[in-house]
Design a protein around this motif. Structure first.
Motif, PDB file in Angstrom:
ATOM      1  N   GLU A 112      -1.679   2.859   8.082  1.00 50.00           N
ATOM      2  CA  GLU A 112      -1.715   1.620   7.370  1.00 50.00           C
ATOM      3  C   GLU A 112      -0.835   1.558   6.098  1.00 50.00           C
ATOM      4  O   GLU A 112      -0.661   0.435   5.673  1.00 50.00           O
ATOM      5  CB  GLU A 112      -3.455   1.667   6.831  1.00 50.00           C
ATOM      6  N   ALA A 113      -0.305   2.536   5.788  1.00 54.38           N
ATOM      7  CA  ALA A 113       0.473   2.331   4.392  1.00 54.38           C
ATOM      8  C   ALA A 113       1.813   1.934   4.563  1.00 54.38           C
ATOM      9  O   ALA A 113       2.398   2.125   5.797  1.00 54.38           O
ATOM     10  CB  ALA A 113       0.903   3.837   3.787  1.00 54.38           C
ATOM     11  N   TRP A 119      -4.924   6.368   7.060  1.00 55.62           N
ATOM     12  CA  TRP A 119      -4.227   5.863   5.786  1.00 55.62           C
ATOM     13  C   TRP A 119      -2.677   5.944   6.214  1.00 55.62           C
ATOM     14  O   TRP A 119      -2.267   5.153   5.635  1.00 55.62           O
ATOM     15  CB  TRP A 119      -4.443   6.747   4.552  1.00 55.62           C
ATOM     16  N   ARG A 169      -3.368   4.998  -2.649  1.00 61.35           N
ATOM     17  CA  ARG A 169      -4.257   6.036  -2.159  1.00 61.35           C
ATOM     18  C   ARG A 169      -3.554   7.342  -2.378  1.00 61.35           C
ATOM     19  O   ARG A 169      -2.549   7.462  -2.244  1.00 61.35           O
ATOM     20  CB  ARG A 169      -4.656   5.799  -0.600  1.00 61.35           C
ATOM     21  N   GLN A 215       0.925  -1.216   0.066  1.00 64.49           N
ATOM     22  CA  GLN A 215      -0.222   0.057  -0.012  1.00 64.49           C
ATOM     23  C   GLN A 215       0.882   1.284   0.046  1.00 64.49           C
ATOM     24  O   GLN A 215       1.706   1.381   0.867  1.00 64.49           O
ATOM     25  CB  GLN A 215      -0.728  -0.013   1.410  1.00 64.49           C
ATOM     26  N   GLU A 272      -8.009   5.004  -4.101  1.00 68.34           N
ATOM     27  CA  GLU A 272      -8.953   5.882  -3.526  1.00 68.34           C
ATOM     28  C   GLU A 272      -8.307   7.163  -3.553  1.00 68.34           C
ATOM     29  O   GLU A 272      -6.987   7.339  -3.425  1.00 68.34           O
ATOM     30  CB  GLU A 272      -8.933   5.640  -2.077  1.00 68.34           C
ATOM     31  N   GLU A 294      -9.011  10.540   8.586  1.00 74.30           N
ATOM     32  CA  GLU A 294      -8.776   9.570   7.918  1.00 74.30           C
ATOM     33  C   GLU A 294      -7.294   9.705   7.066  1.00 74.30           C
ATOM     34  O   GLU A 294      -6.705   8.594   6.909  1.00 74.30           O
ATOM     35  CB  GLU A 294      -9.847   9.615   6.618  1.00 74.30           C
ATOM     36  N   LEU A 305       0.723   5.424  -0.171  1.00 74.54           N
ATOM     37  CA  LEU A 305       0.008   6.728   0.047  1.00 74.54           C
ATOM     38  C   LEU A 305       0.847   7.785  -0.494  1.00 74.54           C
ATOM     39  O   LEU A 305       1.936   8.166  -0.124  1.00 74.54           O
ATOM     40  CB  LEU A 305      -0.091   6.923   1.521  1.00 74.54           C
TER      41      LEU A 305
END
Length: 113
Positions: free
Chosen positions: A106-107, A103, A36, A2, A70, A99, A4
């Motif tokens: 989580e990245a 993110w 994202r 992931q 996203e 948010e 970002l």
């Protein structure tokens, strides 16, 4: 994996947001990768619908639609620039700093432009 991308610059004038969107799109095409994108500050204007640019020039709104992941927009930044939710391109949405914090946590990678 992931990744970002956090973009801060206006869609035109510098090429930071343009290059961030280009890279996000390229990363999203790689197998096993997801992206994202969070637009804040003047970068929220990248997602404004109805942009008219000269022939042959990139359109930031089209690029936002093509990211392949996203796309969140800082709500405070939208309000400060008078951009309503009805003016945002398809595929992007109003978001929050909370948010963005989630993110970020989580990245696997965070890239800032």
């Amino acid at each position: 994996m992931q990744t970002l991308f956090i973009l801060n610059d206006a869609p035109y004038g510098t090429e930071r947001s343009y290059n961030g969107l280009r890279l996000a799109k390229a990363v999203a095409k790689r197998e096993g990768e997801s992206v994202r994108v969070f637009l804040m500050g003047d970068a929220v204007a990248c997602a404004k619908a109805g942009q008219k640019v000269p022939t042959g020039y990139y359109n930031a709104a089209d690029m936002v639609r093509m990211v392949g992941g996203e796309v969140g927009l800082c709500g405070t930044c939208l309000d400060a620039r008078g951009i309503a939710e009805s003016e945002i391109v398809e595929g992007a949405r109003r978001s929050t700093l909370l948010e963005l914090a989630a993110w970020t946590a989580e990245a696997d990678k965070v890239l800032v432009f």
